[in-house]
Design a protein around this motif. Structure first.
Motif, PDB file in Angstrom:
ATOM      1  N   GLY A  25       7.458  24.393 -40.537  1.00  0.00           N
ATOM      2  CA  GLY A  25       8.660  23.691 -40.082  1.00  0.00           C
ATOM      3  C   GLY A  25       8.406  22.385 -39.358  1.00  0.00           C
ATOM      4  O   GLY A  25       9.312  21.841 -38.733  1.00  0.00           O
ATOM      5  N   PHE A  26       7.195  21.849 -39.446  1.00  0.00           N
ATOM      6  CA  PHE A  26       6.911  20.571 -38.799  1.00  0.00           C
ATOM      7  C   PHE A  26       7.670  19.450 -39.508  1.00  0.00           C
ATOM      8  O   PHE A  26       7.861  19.501 -40.723  1.00  0.00           O
ATOM      9  CB  PHE A  26       5.411  20.261 -38.828  1.00  0.00           C
ATOM     10  CG  PHE A  26       4.603  21.075 -37.866  1.00  0.00           C
ATOM     11  CD1 PHE A  26       4.364  20.623 -36.580  1.00  0.00           C
ATOM     12  CD2 PHE A  26       4.070  22.299 -38.241  1.00  0.00           C
ATOM     13  CE1 PHE A  26       3.617  21.365 -35.687  1.00  0.00           C
ATOM     14  CE2 PHE A  26       3.323  23.054 -37.360  1.00  0.00           C
ATOM     15  CZ  PHE A  26       3.100  22.589 -36.075  1.00  0.00           C
ATOM     16  N   THR A  27       8.079  18.438 -38.759  1.00  0.00           N
ATOM     17  CA  THR A  27       8.790  17.300 -39.346  1.00  0.00           C
ATOM     18  C   THR A  27       7.810  16.419 -40.104  1.00  0.00           C
ATOM     19  O   THR A  27       6.594  16.479 -39.880  1.00  0.00           O
ATOM     20  CB  THR A  27       9.482  16.451 -38.266  1.00  0.00           C
ATOM     21  OG1 THR A  27       8.485  15.853 -37.443  1.00  0.00           O
ATOM     22  CG2 THR A  27      10.446  17.284 -37.427  1.00  0.00           C
ATOM     23  N   SER A  28       8.350  15.565 -40.961  1.00  0.00           N
ATOM     24  CA  SER A  28       7.492  14.658 -41.717  1.00  0.00           C
ATOM     25  C   SER A  28       6.742  13.708 -40.788  1.00  0.00           C
ATOM     26  O   SER A  28       5.591  13.357 -41.054  1.00  0.00           O
ATOM     27  CB  SER A  28       8.317  13.871 -42.740  1.00  0.00           C
ATOM     28  OG  SER A  28       9.319  13.119 -42.094  1.00  0.00           O
ATOM     29  N   THR A  29       7.350  13.322 -39.687  1.00  0.00           N
ATOM     30  CA  THR A  29       6.680  12.444 -38.722  1.00  0.00           C
ATOM     31  C   THR A  29       5.459  13.139 -38.133  1.00  0.00           C
ATOM     32  O   THR A  29       4.378  12.546 -38.032  1.00  0.00           O
ATOM     33  CB  THR A  29       7.658  12.035 -37.600  1.00  0.00           C
ATOM     34  OG1 THR A  29       8.767  11.370 -38.179  1.00  0.00           O
ATOM     35  CG2 THR A  29       6.990  11.150 -36.572  1.00  0.00           C
ATOM     36  N   THR A  30       5.607  14.395 -37.746  1.00  0.00           N
ATOM     37  CA  THR A  30       4.495  15.144 -37.168  1.00  0.00           C
ATOM     38  C   THR A  30       3.399  15.357 -38.203  1.00  0.00           C
ATOM     39  O   THR A  30       2.207  15.221 -37.894  1.00  0.00           O
ATOM     40  CB  THR A  30       4.993  16.490 -36.609  1.00  0.00           C
ATOM     41  OG1 THR A  30       6.003  16.230 -35.632  1.00  0.00           O
ATOM     42  CG2 THR A  30       3.853  17.278 -35.971  1.00  0.00           C
ATOM     43  N   ILE A  31       3.779  15.667 -39.432  1.00  0.00           N
ATOM     44  CA  ILE A  31       2.778  15.866 -40.485  1.00  0.00           C
ATOM     45  C   ILE A  31       2.005  14.569 -40.711  1.00  0.00           C
ATOM     46  O   ILE A  31       0.773  14.583 -40.848  1.00  0.00           O
ATOM     47  CB  ILE A  31       3.451  16.369 -41.781  1.00  0.00           C
ATOM     48  CG1 ILE A  31       3.999  17.786 -41.563  1.00  0.00           C
ATOM     49  CG2 ILE A  31       2.461  16.343 -42.949  1.00  0.00           C
ATOM     50  CD1 ILE A  31       4.877  18.306 -42.685  1.00  0.00           C
ATOM     51  N   ALA A  32       2.700  13.440 -40.725  1.00  0.00           N
ATOM     52  CA  ALA A  32       2.032  12.148 -40.883  1.00  0.00           C
ATOM     53  C   ALA A  32       1.057  11.901 -39.733  1.00  0.00           C
ATOM     54  O   ALA A  32      -0.045  11.364 -39.939  1.00  0.00           O
ATOM     55  CB  ALA A  32       3.059  11.024 -40.973  1.00  0.00           C
ATOM     56  N   GLN A  33       1.415  12.311 -38.520  1.00  0.00           N
ATOM     57  CA  GLN A  33       0.517  12.158 -37.372  1.00  0.00           C
ATOM     58  C   GLN A  33      -0.722  13.035 -37.523  1.00  0.00           C
ATOM     59  O   GLN A  33      -1.827  12.634 -37.147  1.00  0.00           O
ATOM     60  CB  GLN A  33       1.258  12.476 -36.079  1.00  0.00           C
ATOM     61  CG  GLN A  33       2.305  11.441 -35.731  1.00  0.00           C
ATOM     62  CD  GLN A  33       3.210  11.869 -34.585  1.00  0.00           C
ATOM     63  OE1 GLN A  33       3.220  13.029 -34.171  1.00  0.00           O
ATOM     64  NE2 GLN A  33       3.994  10.937 -34.081  1.00  0.00           N
ATOM     65  N   TYR A  34      -0.551  14.235 -38.078  1.00  0.00           N
ATOM     66  CA  TYR A  34      -1.703  15.099 -38.353  1.00  0.00           C
ATOM     67  C   TYR A  34      -2.634  14.438 -39.372  1.00  0.00           C
ATOM     68  O   TYR A  34      -3.853  14.513 -39.249  1.00  0.00           O
ATOM     69  CB  TYR A  34      -1.244  16.466 -38.879  1.00  0.00           C
ATOM     70  CG  TYR A  34      -1.065  17.510 -37.821  1.00  0.00           C
ATOM     71  CD1 TYR A  34      -2.126  18.313 -37.408  1.00  0.00           C
ATOM     72  CD2 TYR A  34       0.170  17.710 -37.226  1.00  0.00           C
ATOM     73  CE1 TYR A  34      -1.963  19.287 -36.441  1.00  0.00           C
ATOM     74  CE2 TYR A  34       0.345  18.680 -36.251  1.00  0.00           C
ATOM     75  CZ  TYR A  34      -0.726  19.458 -35.865  1.00  0.00           C
ATOM     76  OH  TYR A  34      -0.553  20.415 -34.894  1.00  0.00           O
TER      77      TYR A  34
END
Length: 154
Positions: free
Chosen positions: A37-46
């Motif tokens: 359920g992570f947002t696309s912004t958080t996934i991009a940061q990962y």
């Protein structure tokens, strides 16, 4: 970054030898984070973090190059905001509550432990100023605790 590495990257990808890391491994991380359920912004940061780790491997000579990474389309999710009336009401309430004890203090028996120290269960004098500062600088409460103290700057 360390928290993110320990929480999600190492458990999922820690066993992959650096030289064997491939685009599909980055995609596995994307899929794993998306399923949580992570947002696309958080996934991009990962992915930025993972790219930094791989580039460090390149810089120290462990890897010859880093594989291409899948693209993650970041969907903008603007933060909510206060209307002028709501903003004034929040600051006014903070002013009224300065120095007031939290209601939980009335419920605690003498010597009873609570997850917040008793001296911190009183509304701080600087709260109205802090609220105005955070709203006008777009700083989140979780980011404020990381900011250097203004008093320390002299």
């Amino acid at each position: 970054m360390g928290n993110r590495l320990r929480a999600n990257v190492i458990p999922l990808l820690g066993a992959v030898p650096a030289q064997a890391f491939a685009t599909s491994d980055a995609q596995r991380l994307i899929d794993h984070l998306g399923a949580q359920g992570f947002t696309s912004t958080t996934i991009a940061q990962y992915l930025v973090l993972l790219r930094k780790v791989l580039m460090h491997g390149v810089n120290i000579g462990v890897l010859r190059d880093a594989p291409p990474f899948p693209k993650v389309k970041v969907r903008s999710q603007p933060r909510g905001s206060f209307s002028v009336a709501e903003y004034r009401a929040v600051v006014a309430a903070a002013r009224r509550l300065r120095g007031q004890p939290h209601p939980v203090l009335d419920q605690l028996a003498s010597g009873e432990r609570f997850w917040i120290a008793r001296e911190l269960l009183v509304m701080p004098q600087e709260l109205p100023w802090s609220i105005r500062w955070m709203v006008n600088t777009f700083v989140r409460p979780s980011e404020k605790k990381k900011a250097p103290s203004l008093a320390a700057r002299g």
